[in-house]
Design an enzyme around this catalytic site. Sequence first.
Site, mmCIF file in Angstrom:
data_model
loop_
_atom_site.group_PDB
_atom_site.id
_atom_site.type_symbol
_atom_site.label_atom_id
_atom_site.label_comp_id
_atom_site.label_asym_id
_atom_site.label_seq_id
_atom_site.Cartn_x
_atom_site.Cartn_y
_atom_site.Cartn_z
ATOM 1 N N THR A 87 -9.688 16.490 -3.929
ATOM 2 C CA THR A 87 -10.013 15.229 -4.585
ATOM 3 C C THR A 87 -10.480 15.454 -6.021
ATOM 4 O OG1 THR A 87 -10.743 14.579 -2.374
ATOM 5 C CG2 THR A 87 -11.029 12.983 -4.092
ATOM 6 N N ASP A 144 -11.436 19.195 1.151
ATOM 7 C CA ASP A 144 -11.199 17.860 0.590
ATOM 8 C C ASP A 144 -11.841 17.723 -0.793
ATOM 9 O OD1 ASP A 144 -10.079 15.381 0.600
ATOM 10 O OD2 ASP A 144 -11.238 14.581 2.278
ATOM 11 N N VAL A 201 -9.525 0.780 -2.579
ATOM 12 C CA VAL A 201 -10.937 1.153 -2.514
ATOM 13 C C VAL A 201 -11.211 2.433 -3.321
ATOM 14 C CG1 VAL A 201 -10.682 2.581 -0.425
ATOM 15 C CG2 VAL A 201 -12.849 1.441 -0.889
ATOM 16 N N SER A 218 -6.024 15.043 2.273
ATOM 17 C CA SER A 218 -4.791 14.366 2.712
ATOM 18 C C SER A 218 -4.521 13.109 1.884
ATOM 19 C CB SER A 218 -4.928 13.969 4.185
ATOM 20 O OG SER A 218 -6.145 13.262 4.396
ATOM 21 N N GLU A 229 -14.137 4.810 -2.760
ATOM 22 C CA GLU A 229 -15.262 4.956 -1.829
ATOM 23 C C GLU A 229 -16.539 5.489 -2.471
ATOM 24 O OE1 GLU A 229 -15.552 3.691 0.929
ATOM 25 O OE2 GLU A 229 -13.849 3.913 2.268
ATOM 26 N N LYS A 257 -17.854 14.183 -0.891
ATOM 27 C CA LYS A 257 -16.792 14.656 -1.802
ATOM 28 C C LYS A 257 -16.287 13.525 -2.695
ATOM 29 C CE LYS A 257 -12.805 12.863 -0.053
ATOM 30 N NZ LYS A 257 -11.762 12.142 -0.762
ATOM 31 N N TYR A 264 0.790 -1.224 0.000
ATOM 32 C CA TYR A 264 0.000 0.000 0.000
ATOM 33 C C TYR A 264 0.828 1.282 0.000
ATOM 34 C CZ TYR A 264 -4.111 -2.852 0.600
ATOM 35 O OH TYR A 264 -5.117 -3.769 0.389
HETATM 36 N N1 LIG Z 1 -5.351 6.830 0.826
HETATM 37 C C1 LIG Z 1 -5.584 8.110 1.144
HETATM 38 O O1 LIG Z 1 -4.927 9.025 0.655
HETATM 39 C C2 LIG Z 1 -6.670 8.444 2.136
HETATM 40 C C3 LIG Z 1 -6.637 9.694 2.734
HETATM 41 C C4 LIG Z 1 -7.607 10.027 3.652
HETATM 42 C C5 LIG Z 1 -8.621 9.121 3.935
HETATM 43 N N2 LIG Z 1 -8.632 7.925 3.332
HETATM 44 C C6 LIG Z 1 -9.751 7.038 3.655
HETATM 45 O O2 LIG Z 1 -9.279 5.946 4.423
HETATM 46 C C7 LIG Z 1 -10.060 4.781 4.127
HETATM 47 C C8 LIG Z 1 -9.122 3.675 3.720
HETATM 48 O O3 LIG Z 1 -8.450 4.133 2.559
HETATM 49 P P1 LIG Z 1 -7.104 3.479 2.058
HETATM 50 O O4 LIG Z 1 -6.497 4.433 1.101
HETATM 51 O O5 LIG Z 1 -6.275 3.014 3.201
HETATM 52 O O6 LIG Z 1 -7.723 2.249 1.253
HETATM 53 P P2 LIG Z 1 -6.940 1.026 0.615
HETATM 54 O O7 LIG Z 1 -7.957 0.314 -0.209
HETATM 55 O O8 LIG Z 1 -5.687 1.501 -0.006
HETATM 56 O O9 LIG Z 1 -6.535 0.147 1.875
HETATM 57 C C9 LIG Z 1 -7.551 -0.336 2.711
HETATM 58 C C10 LIG Z 1 -6.918 -1.157 3.811
HETATM 59 O O10 LIG Z 1 -7.976 -1.693 4.587
HETATM 60 C C11 LIG Z 1 -7.830 -3.109 4.651
HETATM 61 N N3 LIG Z 1 -9.160 -3.705 4.711
HETATM 62 C C12 LIG Z 1 -10.115 -3.744 3.763
HETATM 63 N N4 LIG Z 1 -11.193 -4.411 4.207
HETATM 64 C C13 LIG Z 1 -10.900 -4.801 5.472
HETATM 65 C C14 LIG Z 1 -11.606 -5.536 6.464
HETATM 66 N N5 LIG Z 1 -12.839 -5.996 6.232
HETATM 67 N N6 LIG Z 1 -11.007 -5.746 7.642
HETATM 68 C C15 LIG Z 1 -9.776 -5.276 7.864
HETATM 69 N N7 LIG Z 1 -9.055 -4.587 6.985
HETATM 70 C C16 LIG Z 1 -9.612 -4.341 5.802
HETATM 71 C C17 LIG Z 1 -7.077 -3.492 3.395
HETATM 72 O O11 LIG Z 1 -6.436 -4.723 3.566
HETATM 73 C C18 LIG Z 1 -6.101 -2.319 3.300
HETATM 74 O O12 LIG Z 1 -5.006 -2.516 4.147
HETATM 75 C C19 LIG Z 1 -11.021 5.172 3.003
HETATM 76 O O13 LIG Z 1 -12.284 5.440 3.532
HETATM 77 C C20 LIG Z 1 -10.413 6.437 2.426
HETATM 78 O O14 LIG Z 1 -11.401 7.313 1.887
HETATM 79 C C21 LIG Z 1 -7.670 7.551 2.455
HETATM 80 O O1 LIG Z 2 -7.943 8.620 -3.367
HETATM 81 P P1 LIG Z 2 -9.272 9.090 -2.855
HETATM 82 O O2 LIG Z 2 -10.145 9.606 -3.951
HETATM 83 O O3 LIG Z 2 -9.919 8.058 -1.998
HETATM 84 O O4 LIG Z 2 -8.988 10.363 -1.927
HETATM 85 C C1 LIG Z 2 -8.110 10.229 -0.850
HETATM 86 C C2 LIG Z 2 -8.397 11.227 0.239
HETATM 87 O O5 LIG Z 2 -9.728 11.117 0.681
HETATM 88 C C3 LIG Z 2 -8.094 12.651 -0.142
HETATM 89 O O6 LIG Z 2 -8.276 13.496 0.963
#
Ligand SMILES: NC(=O)c1ccc[n+]([C@@H]2O[C@H](COP(=O)([O-])OP(=O)(O)OC[C@H]3O[C@@H](n4cnc5c(N)ncnc54)[C@H](O)[C@@H]3O)[C@@H](O)[C@H]2O)c1
Ligand SMILES: O=P(O)(O)OC[C@H](O)CO
Length: 298
Positions: free
Chosen positions: A213, A209, A244, A103, A246, A156, A21
């Site tokens: 985004t 955000d 993911v 972020s 979202e 968003k 990741y």
């Molecule tokens: N990546 C970013 O820049 C970012 C920034 C801010 C907020 N977010 C938010 O954070 C959340 C996660 O995003 P991400 O980028 O880490 O997603 P991702 O898909 O890159 O990673 C998700 C993680 O969650 C784990 N996962 C998925 N289903 C699971 C389950 N049932 N039980 C346990 N673990 C599980 C996966 O194995 C992985 O490690 C999202 O809602 C996203 O909007 C992401």
């Molecule tokens: O990659 P996205 O579209 O899930 O966006 C990541 C964060 O939510 C940005 O703040």
Amino acid sequence: MWSRDPSVAAAIAGDRSNPVYLPGFPLDAGVEAASDLTALAACDAILLVCPAQAVRELAARLAGSAPVVICAKGIEASSGLLMPEVLAEVLPGRPFAMLSGPSFAEEVARGLPTAVSIATADPALGRTLAGALAAGAFRPYWTHDVLGVALGGAVKNVLAIAAGIVEGRGLGHNAAAALITRGFAEMARLGQAMGAELETLTGLSGLGDLVLTCHGPLSRNRALGEALGKGTRLADYMAGRRQVVEGAATAPAVLARAARYKIEMPICAAVDAILHRGADLDEAIRALLARPLRREGK
Ligand SMILES: NC(=O)c1ccc[n+]([C@@H]2O[C@H](COP(=O)([O-])OP(=O)(O)OC[C@H]3O[C@@H](n4cnc5c(N)ncnc54)[C@H](O)[C@@H]3O)[C@@H](O)[C@H]2O)c1
Ligand SMILES: O=P(O)(O)OC[C@H](O)CO
């Protein structure tokens, strides 16, 4: 750090990196990793960083009483609940906060300046979490408006898919600006009807955000929209994808909320129709542009 995937936990513990990741970013030597949830028992707070659709399942497995910081941005598709509402159902009475805001993880990992919101009903917890999470150029601001932060972060993502469609279809910079502005009007209408504060919706977790985004090439939501705009089908785009997007699962849930509060959200509705109801993309764009003219601000 806990991961459900033992190979990821082992890589973090052994090589101080997350090859799946966040490849190429050495993790701090103080980070410990495990694939057994009981390892979190000693934590002062637990950051729940998983997709919105997994929050219920994962939260249910969190023992202890440490505050839970929800980092997911979305709405639970099966129930239509916002993330704080899901947590309240699964862990009633447990102290919690929402961490949200503009972020991209990669930029945070690179130490680039980033400002986010921490929302919690408990001001003392907000201050404590902000102080604990602030590091270098990472600046959390706290607020009490949990609903506003949760709603803004969810909506968003749907709008970012629309922004990607604008880009992929070559609709131009004017359209991109109009999309953010009219999209924000939709977010604000729904948010205010639900009781969110305008100050929050125009803040980091809402407008902030949304701007990131909709513009940022690192966004997975925007990237999906861009691919759709270029003619890729949703199923083909998602096939084999590990990360993911979202907005895809959240779009129908946003519309269900909007219907409940009798709020018009034409851009979100168009995204939902394109994603899940087989709507023709160009026809959806035409229909948006053919809507009755109206006074700005409505
Ligand atoms: N990546 C970013 O820049 C970012 C920034 C801010 C907020 N977010 C938010 O954070 C959340 C996660 O995003 P991400 O980028 O880490 O997603 P991702 O898909 O890159 O990673 C998700 C993680 O969650 C784990 N996962 C998925 N289903 C699971 C389950 N049932 N039980 C346990 N673990 C599980 C996966 O194995 C992985 O490690 C999202 O809602 C996203 O909007 C992401
Ligand atoms: O990659 P996205 O579209 O899930 O966006 C990541 C964060 O939510 C940005 O703040």
